[in-house]
Every structure is written in C-alpha cells, then in structure tokens.
Design an enzyme around this catalytic site. Structure first.
Site, PDB file in Angstrom:
ATOM      1  N   ASP A   1       0.856  -1.193   0.000  1.00  0.00           N
ATOM      2  CA  ASP A   1       0.000   0.000   0.000  1.00  0.00           C
ATOM      3  C   ASP A   1       0.889   1.238   0.000  1.00  0.00           C
TER       4      ASP A   1
ATOM      5  N   PHE B   1      -7.004  -4.583  -4.345  1.00  0.00           N
ATOM      6  CA  PHE B   1      -7.925  -3.574  -3.822  1.00  0.00           C
ATOM      7  C   PHE B   1      -7.444  -2.165  -4.152  1.00  0.00           C
TER       8      PHE B   1
ATOM      9  N   GLU C   1      -7.772   4.486  -6.542  1.00  0.00           N
ATOM     10  CA  GLU C   1      -8.427   5.736  -6.196  1.00  0.00           C
ATOM     11  C   GLU C   1      -9.905   5.387  -6.260  1.00  0.00           C
TER      12      GLU C   1
ATOM     13  N   THR D   1      -3.362   4.905 -11.233  1.00  0.00           N
ATOM     14  CA  THR D   1      -3.452   3.783 -10.271  1.00  0.00           C
ATOM     15  C   THR D   1      -4.398   2.691 -10.762  1.00  0.00           C
TER      16      THR D   1
ATOM     17  N   THR E   1     -16.282  -3.059  -9.270  1.00  0.00           N
ATOM     18  CA  THR E   1     -17.461  -2.364  -8.728  1.00  0.00           C
ATOM     19  C   THR E   1     -18.656  -2.478  -9.666  1.00  0.00           C
ATOM     20  N   ASP E   2     -19.845  -2.398  -9.094  1.00  0.00           N
ATOM     21  CA  ASP E   2     -21.058  -2.400  -9.925  1.00  0.00           C
ATOM     22  C   ASP E   2     -21.150  -1.132 -10.773  1.00  0.00           C
ATOM     23  N   GLU E   3     -20.343  -0.112 -10.423  1.00  0.00           N
ATOM     24  CA  GLU E   3     -20.439   1.156 -11.158  1.00  0.00           C
ATOM     25  C   GLU E   3     -19.987   1.016 -12.613  1.00  0.00           C
TER      26      GLU E   3
ATOM     27  N   TYR F   1     -14.085   7.691 -12.500  1.00  0.00           N
ATOM     28  CA  TYR F   1     -13.773   6.549 -11.620  1.00  0.00           C
ATOM     29  C   TYR F   1     -14.242   5.240 -12.246  1.00  0.00           C
ATOM     30  N   SER F   2     -15.510   5.186 -12.651  1.00  0.00           N
ATOM     31  CA  SER F   2     -16.027   3.899 -13.136  1.00  0.00           C
ATOM     32  C   SER F   2     -15.431   3.526 -14.487  1.00  0.00           C
TER      33      SER F   2
ATOM     34  N   LYS G   1     -12.185   1.877 -13.638  1.00  0.00           N
ATOM     35  CA  LYS G   1     -12.383   0.514 -13.119  1.00  0.00           C
ATOM     36  C   LYS G   1     -12.782  -0.438 -14.252  1.00  0.00           C
TER      37      LYS G   1
ATOM     38  N   ASN H   1     -20.447  -0.437  -0.176  1.00  0.00           N
ATOM     39  CA  ASN H   1     -20.134  -1.043   1.116  1.00  0.00           C
ATOM     40  C   ASN H   1     -20.355  -0.047   2.252  1.00  0.00           C
TER      41      ASN H   1
ATOM     42  N   ASP I   1     -26.054  19.222  -7.515  1.00  0.00           N
ATOM     43  CA  ASP I   1     -25.879  17.791  -7.767  1.00  0.00           C
ATOM     44  C   ASP I   1     -24.461  17.490  -8.255  1.00  0.00           C
TER      45      ASP I   1
ATOM     46  N   GLY J   1     -23.072  14.380 -13.667  1.00  0.00           N
ATOM     47  CA  GLY J   1     -23.219  13.023 -14.217  1.00  0.00           C
ATOM     48  C   GLY J   1     -23.643  11.987 -13.195  1.00  0.00           C
TER      49      GLY J   1
HETATM   50  P1  NAD Z   1     -10.046   3.191  -0.187  1.00  0.00           P
HETATM   51  O1  NAD Z   1      -9.949   4.460  -0.954  1.00  0.00           O
HETATM   52  O2  NAD Z   1     -10.586   3.220   1.209  1.00  0.00           O
HETATM   53  O3  NAD Z   1      -8.601   2.497  -0.108  1.00  0.00           O
HETATM   54  C1  NAD Z   1      -7.738   2.423  -1.204  1.00  0.00           C
HETATM   55  C2  NAD Z   1      -6.372   1.964  -0.689  1.00  0.00           C
HETATM   56  O4  NAD Z   1      -5.500   1.825  -1.824  1.00  0.00           O
HETATM   57  C3  NAD Z   1      -5.703   2.956   0.264  1.00  0.00           C
HETATM   58  O5  NAD Z   1      -5.141   2.264   1.358  1.00  0.00           O
HETATM   59  C4  NAD Z   1      -4.619   3.595  -0.584  1.00  0.00           C
HETATM   60  O6  NAD Z   1      -3.483   4.027   0.169  1.00  0.00           O
HETATM   61  C5  NAD Z   1      -4.262   2.451  -1.525  1.00  0.00           C
HETATM   62  N1  NAD Z   1      -3.684   2.913  -2.799  1.00  0.00           N
HETATM   63  C6  NAD Z   1      -4.167   3.872  -3.629  1.00  0.00           C
HETATM   64  N2  NAD Z   1      -3.350   4.023  -4.683  1.00  0.00           N
HETATM   65  C7  NAD Z   1      -2.342   3.116  -4.540  1.00  0.00           C
HETATM   66  C8  NAD Z   1      -1.214   2.778  -5.324  1.00  0.00           C
HETATM   67  N3  NAD Z   1      -0.950   3.398  -6.473  1.00  0.00           N
HETATM   68  N4  NAD Z   1      -0.400   1.797  -4.895  1.00  0.00           N
HETATM   69  C9  NAD Z   1      -0.659   1.163  -3.706  1.00  0.00           C
HETATM   70  N5  NAD Z   1      -1.706   1.450  -2.929  1.00  0.00           N
HETATM   71  C10 NAD Z   1      -2.540   2.421  -3.344  1.00  0.00           C
HETATM   72  O7  NAD Z   1     -10.897   2.216  -1.101  1.00  0.00           O
HETATM   73  P2  NAD Z   1     -11.962   1.088  -0.696  1.00  0.00           P
HETATM   74  O8  NAD Z   1     -13.282   1.720  -0.511  1.00  0.00           O
HETATM   75  O9  NAD Z   1     -11.393   0.244   0.377  1.00  0.00           O
HETATM   76  O10 NAD Z   1     -12.029   0.269  -2.063  1.00  0.00           O
HETATM   77  C11 NAD Z   1     -11.147  -0.826  -2.306  1.00  0.00           C
HETATM   78  C12 NAD Z   1     -11.446  -1.405  -3.662  1.00  0.00           C
HETATM   79  O11 NAD Z   1     -12.797  -1.842  -3.713  1.00  0.00           O
HETATM   80  C13 NAD Z   1     -11.296  -0.403  -4.806  1.00  0.00           C
HETATM   81  O12 NAD Z   1     -10.675  -1.067  -5.891  1.00  0.00           O
HETATM   82  C14 NAD Z   1     -12.725  -0.005  -5.156  1.00  0.00           C
HETATM   83  O13 NAD Z   1     -12.833   0.342  -6.506  1.00  0.00           O
HETATM   84  C15 NAD Z   1     -13.474  -1.279  -4.837  1.00  0.00           C
HETATM   85  N6  NAD Z   1     -14.888  -1.133  -4.443  1.00  0.00           N
HETATM   86  C16 NAD Z   1     -15.243  -0.280  -3.432  1.00  0.00           C
HETATM   87  C17 NAD Z   1     -16.582  -0.198  -3.045  1.00  0.00           C
HETATM   88  C18 NAD Z   1     -17.004   0.696  -1.899  1.00  0.00           C
HETATM   89  O14 NAD Z   1     -18.198   0.786  -1.604  1.00  0.00           O
HETATM   90  N7  NAD Z   1     -16.088   1.356  -1.197  1.00  0.00           N
HETATM   91  C19 NAD Z   1     -17.547  -0.978  -3.680  1.00  0.00           C
HETATM   92  C20 NAD Z   1     -17.148  -1.835  -4.719  1.00  0.00           C
HETATM   93  C21 NAD Z   1     -15.815  -1.912  -5.077  1.00  0.00           C
HETATM   94  P1  TYD Z   2     -20.529   7.834  -2.338  1.00  0.00           P
HETATM   95  O1  TYD Z   2     -20.418   7.403  -0.918  1.00  0.00           O
HETATM   96  O2  TYD Z   2     -19.561   8.843  -2.849  1.00  0.00           O
HETATM   97  O3  TYD Z   2     -20.510   6.498  -3.220  1.00  0.00           O
HETATM   98  P2  TYD Z   2     -20.806   6.287  -4.819  1.00  0.00           P
HETATM   99  O4  TYD Z   2     -20.927   7.588  -5.476  1.00  0.00           O
HETATM  100  O5  TYD Z   2     -19.605   5.543  -5.277  1.00  0.00           O
HETATM  101  O6  TYD Z   2     -22.070   5.488  -4.862  1.00  0.00           O
HETATM  102  O7  TYD Z   2     -21.984   8.417  -2.584  1.00  0.00           O
HETATM  103  C1  TYD Z   2     -23.133   7.642  -2.322  1.00  0.00           C
HETATM  104  C2  TYD Z   2     -24.343   8.481  -2.703  1.00  0.00           C
HETATM  105  O8  TYD Z   2     -24.425   9.611  -1.820  1.00  0.00           O
HETATM  106  C3  TYD Z   2     -24.254   9.057  -4.098  1.00  0.00           C
HETATM  107  O9  TYD Z   2     -25.549   9.045  -4.691  1.00  0.00           O
HETATM  108  C4  TYD Z   2     -23.809  10.489  -3.901  1.00  0.00           C
HETATM  109  C5  TYD Z   2     -24.422  10.834  -2.553  1.00  0.00           C
HETATM  110  N1  TYD Z   2     -23.662  11.834  -1.760  1.00  0.00           N
HETATM  111  C6  TYD Z   2     -24.281  13.019  -1.334  1.00  0.00           C
HETATM  112  O10 TYD Z   2     -25.474  13.257  -1.592  1.00  0.00           O
HETATM  113  N2  TYD Z   2     -23.547  13.915  -0.620  1.00  0.00           N
HETATM  114  C7  TYD Z   2     -22.233  13.702  -0.308  1.00  0.00           C
HETATM  115  O11 TYD Z   2     -21.603  14.576   0.357  1.00  0.00           O
HETATM  116  C8  TYD Z   2     -21.607  12.478  -0.724  1.00  0.00           C
HETATM  117  C9  TYD Z   2     -20.175  12.188  -0.407  1.00  0.00           C
HETATM  118  C10 TYD Z   2     -22.374  11.568  -1.438  1.00  0.00           C
END
Ligand code: NAD
Ligand code: TYD
Length: 340
Positions: free
Chosen positions: A37, A85, A88, A104, A129-131, A154-155, A158, A184, A276, A279
């Site tokens: 990491d 995992f 960004e 990344t 991700t589902d995105e 982002y999506s 991914k 999550n 909003d 996108g």
């Molecule tokens: P997070 O942002 O909390 O953590 C990302 C981690 O990756 C951090 O510890 C960061 O330091 C590390 N990192 C970033 N760039 C790096 C690099 N270049 N080299 C090494 N380490 C690096 O993310 P998260 O929410 O834990 O998500 C983890 C994975 O799950 C991601 O791939 C994300 O796309 C996927 N995901 C997340 C969700 C969600 O709801 N959070 C849902 C579906 C999928």
């Molecule tokens: P987020 O936690 O950023 O996850 P994702 O966009 O990957 O689903 O956002 C979840 C939902 O909450 C999304 O519809 C955007 C909304 N949101 C707000 O309305 N206000 C906020 O400050 C944030 C961070 C998210």
C-alpha cells in the site's frame, strides 16, 4: 513461518482491504498476507493496528505502479495470488482530478497483471465495482451480462482495468476472477463517502450536503460480507469469471441520512440540498444470484443491525475520525463543498 500460502493484497490499508486482511488473519491460519500500500490520503495504518504484530502479516509501503518492487515481492515470496484492492476510489475526486485514476486504477492494475504473468503467479482477483455497469432507471438489476457502460472517470477507470484483467486471462492464460460489488458500509470508511461523512457532520452539527434531490438509490452491503465474497471468489471462483456481489438492500440517500439523524437524535434541519454531482448515476441494484448459486456465498449481516453496529463503531472511535478529519481533509472539504 508456519504458513503454506502467501497472498499479495494491494491497498490493504484502505476501507475494504483492511477489513479483508483482518478477516483472513483471523480465519485463515494457513495464509500469509503481504500488504502493498502506498498510503495515499485513504490509506491508514491505524486500520491494521490489531494485526500488525501477527507473524502472518507483512506490510510493504509502495506503489502498485512500481514494476521493480512488485516483481521483487512476487519472486522473493512465492506468492500464490494477488488480490487487488488498491485504487483511487472516490467518484467526486475523479471528477476534479481524473489523471490519478488512470495511473493507479488502470496502469497500476496493468503492472500487477504483467508481473503476475512474468512471475508465474497462479491467481489474480480484481476487486471491481457495480459502477462499471452505469446507471439504472427505476426498474431492473445489473447481472454479469449487463453491458459495461461506465459514466464517471472513476467507473471508466475501473471498467478499463476489468478489460485488462480479462485480456490477461484470454491472452496469457493468467487465472483471473473479477468481483463487482455494490456500495459497502462498515468500519474504516474514509469520511469522504456518504455514510461516514454524514455521520461526522451530523455529530458535529454541521450541515449534511445532499446532492440533487437525495433520491438516488444505492444497493448497500456490509463490508464483512463483501470480504467473505472476495474470499469465496478467490478460493473457488471459476477462472475467467465475473461475480456480482450484493445484499439486495436498496436505499435512497435520504433514507440513509435519516437513519443517521435518528441514531444521533439530530434534527432534519441539518439537511442541506446542494448542487448535484456532475453526471450523478441515479440508481444501482445488483443481481448476485451467480455467486450465491455457484459458490454458495450469501450475505450474513442484515442492514438494520449492520448499520447500527457501523454507526456505533464511528461513535466509539471518535479519535479515528478526528485523526483523519483534522489535517488535509479540511482543505478537501472546503474545495469540494464550499460554494456548492
Ligand atoms: P479506499 O480508498 O478506502 O482504499 C484504497 C487503498 O489503496 C488505500 O489504502 C490507498 O493508500 C491504496 N492505494 C491507492 N493508490 C495506490 C497505489 N498506487 N499503490 C498502492 N496502494 C494504493 O478504497 P476502498 O473503498 O477500500 O475500495 C477498495 C477497492 O474496492 C477499490 O478497488 C474499489 O474500486 C473497490 N470497491 C469499493 C466499493 C465501496 O463501496 N467502497 C464498492 C465496490 C468496489
Ligand atoms: P458515495 O459514498 O460517494 O458512493 P458512490 O458515489 O460511489 O455510490 O456516494 C453515495 C451516494 O451519496 C451518491 O448518490 C452520492 C451521494 N452523496 C451526497 O449526496 N452527498 C455527499 O456529500 C456524498 C459524499 C455523497
């Protein structure tokens, strides 16, 4: 060390990765985990305090884009597989600074794939991700066969990584599995995401910035169930396959915010409707019947109890939140929310 297998987990200091590592260390004594990491703003060593002294666990600070380092780790440790995992992960940041998402999420994944092939690493699991499926209207769900139609930078990053993973299976015969999970919730989530951000704001009597009309829908799953699904897919998934992961729990953003307000006994007047997200995807909903029917996974934590447990964790770990929100986070918050 008395362990049989070594896995390389990348991004293990973030939200999901840290929960995953804690689960593996607790439940899989036959595995050693190397956590690579780079500790971006989202990486937090505090997330792994409970496991850092375990002999099964090793932390290496470094970037997944660093070919030499990745190759050295794989060759010196006879790594069985990589679980990626590292990413960004925040949509809003991808709108203001998309370049790092390419570096990344796409280039980093490509480095891992190249080095996995070069070092004859047996298995590669991409945490996606589902995105990548884009946005739904009022009806329907995403299946593994839904078209890939990502909307945010982002999506898109991914989805691109997923295509590279599939190309490495097809072209080089690397055993790959992709999981695509919905939103999550749980401990250790960085307070840029909906639940910890709104919780922290409500707790400190700050306004809750709701994007648009607050009726966008996300499909929520407890992070522990996601981590279990990744383990099922890593150990039993059919090479070349994608597995959707979700817990059939659709909520609007306002539903979530009202749960937080009622947990903290705070007034609805804290809600502030703001401009909003550009996108903004309207609705996500996931069909996870494939992983349930073929690998026997199913979620174990129902939303009503999982969310209370999660909010209690944030309530009882005020220092964890304060440590994150005291420094650079303030600049992030004003850049993202001032004049919104
Ligand atoms: P997070 O942002 O909390 O953590 C990302 C981690 O990756 C951090 O510890 C960061 O330091 C590390 N990192 C970033 N760039 C790096 C690099 N270049 N080299 C090494 N380490 C690096 O993310 P998260 O929410 O834990 O998500 C983890 C994975 O799950 C991601 O791939 C994300 O796309 C996927 N995901 C997340 C969700 C969600 O709801 N959070 C849902 C579906 C999928
Ligand atoms: P987020 O936690 O950023 O996850 P994702 O966009 O990957 O689903 O956002 C979840 C939902 O909450 C999304 O519809 C955007 C909304 N949101 C707000 O309305 N206000 C906020 O400050 C944030 C961070 C998210």
């Amino acid at each position: 060390m008395n362990t049989e297998k070594t896995i390389l987990v990348t991004g293990g200091c973030g939200f999901i990765g840290s929960n995953f590592i804690a689960m593996v260390i607790e439940e899989q004594p036959g595995y050693k985990v190397i956590n690579l990491d780079s500790l971006t703003y989202a990486g937090n060593l505090e997330n792994l305090e409970d496991v850092m002294d375990e002999s099964q666990y090793q932390f290496i600070r470094g970037d997944i884009c660093d070919e030499t380092l990745v190759s050295k780790i794989l060759s010196e440790n006879s790594v069985e597989g990589i679980i990626n995992f590292a990413a960004e992960s925040h949509v809003d940041r991808s709108i203001t600074r998309p370049g790092i998402f390419v570096d990344t999420n796409i280039m980093g994944t490509l480095v891992l794939l190249q080095q996995a092939v070069a070092n004859e690493t047996k298995r590669f699991l991409q945490v996606s991700t589902d995105e990548v499926y884009g946005s739904l209207g009022a009806e329907g769900t995403f299946s593994e066969n839904s078209p890939i139609k990502p909307n945010s930078p982002y999506s898109v990053s991914k989805a691109s990584a997923d295509f590279f993973v599939q190309a490495y299976q097809h072209t080089y015969g690397l055993e790959t599995v992709i999981t695509r999970c919905s939103n999550n919730y749980g401990r250790h989530q960085f307070p840029e995401k909906l639940i910890p951000l709104m919780f922290n704001n409500a707790r400190t009597n700050k306004n809750l910035p709701v994007y648009g009309d607050g009726k966008n829908v996300r499909d929520w799953i407890h992070v522990h169930d996601h981590c279990r699904a990744i383990w099922f897919a890593y150990t039993m998934g059919e090479p070349g396959n994608v597995y959707n992961v979700g817990a059939d729990c659709e909520k609007t953003n306002l539903d979530i915010i009202n749960i937080i307000l009622s947990y903290l006994s705070k007034p609805e007047s804290l809600i502030e409707f703001v401009k909003d997200r550009s996108g903004h995807d309207r609705r996500y909903a996931i069909d996870s019947s494939k992983i349930r029917n073929t690998l026997g996974w199913k979620p174990t934590i129902d939303f009503d109890s999982g969310i209370v447990k999660t909010l209690s964790w944030y309530y009882n770990n005020k220092n964890w939140v304060d440590n994150i929100t005291s420094g650079e986070y303030k600049n992030y918050y004003s850049e993202m929310y001032e004049n919104r």
